[in-house]
Enzyme design. Structure first.
Site, PDB file in Angstrom:
ATOM      1  N   LEU A 125       0.823  -1.219   0.000  1.00  0.00           N
ATOM      2  CA  LEU A 125       0.000   0.000   0.000  1.00  0.00           C
ATOM      3  C   LEU A 125       0.855   1.267   0.000  1.00  0.00           C
ATOM      4  O   LEU A 125       0.342   2.362  -0.184  1.00  0.00           O
ATOM      5  CB  LEU A 125      -0.955  -0.003   1.204  1.00  0.00           C
ATOM      6  CG  LEU A 125      -2.085  -1.041   1.148  1.00  0.00           C
ATOM      7  CD1 LEU A 125      -2.901  -1.015   2.442  1.00  0.00           C
ATOM      8  CD2 LEU A 125      -2.989  -0.827  -0.056  1.00  0.00           C
ATOM      9  N   ASP A 185       0.523  -9.584  -5.039  1.00  0.00           N
ATOM     10  CA  ASP A 185       1.783  -8.829  -4.907  1.00  0.00           C
ATOM     11  C   ASP A 185       1.650  -7.473  -5.600  1.00  0.00           C
ATOM     12  O   ASP A 185       2.565  -7.014  -6.296  1.00  0.00           O
ATOM     13  CB  ASP A 185       2.977  -9.628  -5.457  1.00  0.00           C
ATOM     14  CG  ASP A 185       4.315  -9.066  -4.954  1.00  0.00           C
ATOM     15  OD1 ASP A 185       4.299  -8.110  -4.148  1.00  0.00           O
ATOM     16  OD2 ASP A 185       5.366  -9.588  -5.379  1.00  0.00           O
TER      17      ASP A 185
END
Ligand SMILES: [Zn+2]
Ligand SMILES: [Zn+2]
Length: 425
Positions: free
Chosen positions: A64, A305
């Site tokens: 993130l 991922d």
């Protein structure tokens, strides 16, 4: 909160191993009833005819980027991309700046997620201070702050001794260690080492860089009894090693990404830096082995991922570009197109690898039965759409799947009874 009636869909329940037509009623953020025909006066109705109603999808491998690299992604933009991709929850990797190696960072990420109010976020704590691989973090304190697992993802834990201790502590805490398996002394390349790297004149990283590291971590998991989760399995050797370890009773789970079961190293041929990932896109035999591993249960989880990078960072010479691609908004389409329509997985198994299996690895539960938290995803398995990078809501657009025609699209993502519509225009 208004009651919600999901009407006429096919409930996919991996826990029961079956799919059946049913209505689902949600009250106060929880599943209130799962029955063939439900009448609920005053409820908001979501028409799910021809669609699948699944336990809330969880992407257990997401970057993130917040704190520290908010120009690539934030908790708000990343969780927005997650719900658009059908994910009710994500596990956030700790290689931020600063790294999630202290409780304040874990709490900061959780606070940002609460503010954003989209997908749930399960922070992953760093295994070592600064993810530098030297000294272990205060894993107990991180766990208390909300860390769901531990990892130094982005880089491997170079020292076997450090990995041993990490597995021992994680075992005491009852959480998994997520390992980015890469032997750095073998991994000096910018793509997979093989025929294509030779033809392109690019430096390659051999499959052995992954295999060697997977073998070591399996040995350490066996020795310590700690729970090992192998991230982004990409080689035939890694699949075989995990399969053999599972047969011996080692406590290991594994994940594969949509790009590793879809693309080969030939995707690099046009020097598209969006196809530059770590581990690299591999050869045909590796892709086939990853698919086999998914089919026979060696690989438990599909995770993206998701690794956002800004355009100016990716639009450079191939050798200089950072590794990574964005995956949250294309995962469901790729799973249904490549694996379900491709005959690798049936729908129930595919959904398990996106929901109940990652939940189990993270110590969570995802079911569709009365009383359960109403985290659900509604998927249209027949919707055909074309990936358009301009339409991605992730802050970064680094996808190698631009222009791909996919079949299978999330249309609603329900988190705690709240509906986030995911459908594209
Ligand atoms: Zn990694
Ligand atoms: Zn990663």
């Amino acid at each position: 909160m208004m009651d919600l009636l999901i009407r006429g869909g096919t409930v996919v329940d991996p826990a029961a191993g079956r799919a059946y037509e049913s209505d689902v009623l949600i009250k106060d953020g929880r599943v209130a009833a799962v029955e063939k025909k439900i009448t609920a006066r005053g409820a908001r109705v979501l028409d799910a005819a021809g669609k699948l109603v699944t336990p809330g999808l969880i992407d257990m491998h997401v970057h993130l980027r917040e704190p520290g690299q908010e120009h690539k992604e934030t908790v708000a933009s990343g969780t927005c991309a997650a719900v658009r991709g059908g994910f009710t929850a994500v596990a956030a990797m700790p290689n931020t700046d600063p790294a999630a190696d202290r409780p304040e960072v874990i709490r900061y990420v959780l606070e940002r997620a609460r503010e954003a109010g989209r997908a749930r976020v399960y922070p992953v704590g760093a295994l070592t201070v600064g993810s530098r691989g030297k000294e272990l973090t205060e894993m107990g304190a991180l766990r208390e702050a909300g860390a769901a697992a531990f990892s130094d993802d982005g880089r491997p834990v170079a020292g076997a001794h450090v990995m041993r201790r990490a597995l021992e502590y994680a075992r005491m805490l009852g959480v998994p260690v997520i390992s980015h398996c890469e032997d750095l002394s073998l991994a000096a390349g910018v793509m997979h080492e093989g025929l294509v790297s030779t033809m392109l004149g690019l430096k390659g990283t051999p499959a052995a860089a992954e295999d060697v590291a997977v073998a070591r971590d399996l040995i350490l998991a066996e020795m310590t009894g700690g729970r090992l989760h192998v991230a982004h399995v990409s080689t035939a050797g890694a699949v075989r090693l995990v399969r053999e370890a599972k047969a011996r009773g080692v406590r290991v789970t594994a994940e594969a990404t949509p790009h590793h079961f879809t693309l080969t190293d030939r995707a690099v041929a046009g020097f598209d830096t969006n196809a530059k990932v770590n581990p690299p896109l591999r050869a045909d035999a590796d892709v086939a082995a990853v698919r086999e591993g998914l089919a026979d249960g060696t690989i438990d989880v599909i995770a993206t991922d998701h690794a956002p990078h800004a355009a100016h960072e990716k639009e450079v010479e191939f050798d200089l570009a950072p590794f990574g691609l964005v995956g949250l908004e294309t995962a469901v389409g790729l799973v249904f197109t490549e694996l379900v329509a491709g005959g690798v997985l049936d729908v129930v198994t595919a959904v398990a690898k996106l929901s109940t299996n990652p939940a189990r690895v993270l110590g969570l539960s995802r079911t569709i039965e009365p009383g359960a938290v109403a985290d659900l995803t509604v998927i249209d398995p027949e919707a055909v759409w074309t990936v358009n990078r301009a339409e991605l809501v992730s802050k970064s657009k680094n996808t190698p799947f631009h222009g791909f025609k996919l079949k299978g699209l999330p249309c609603a993502t329900i988190v705690g009874g709240e509906v986030h519509l995911a459908a594209r225009s």
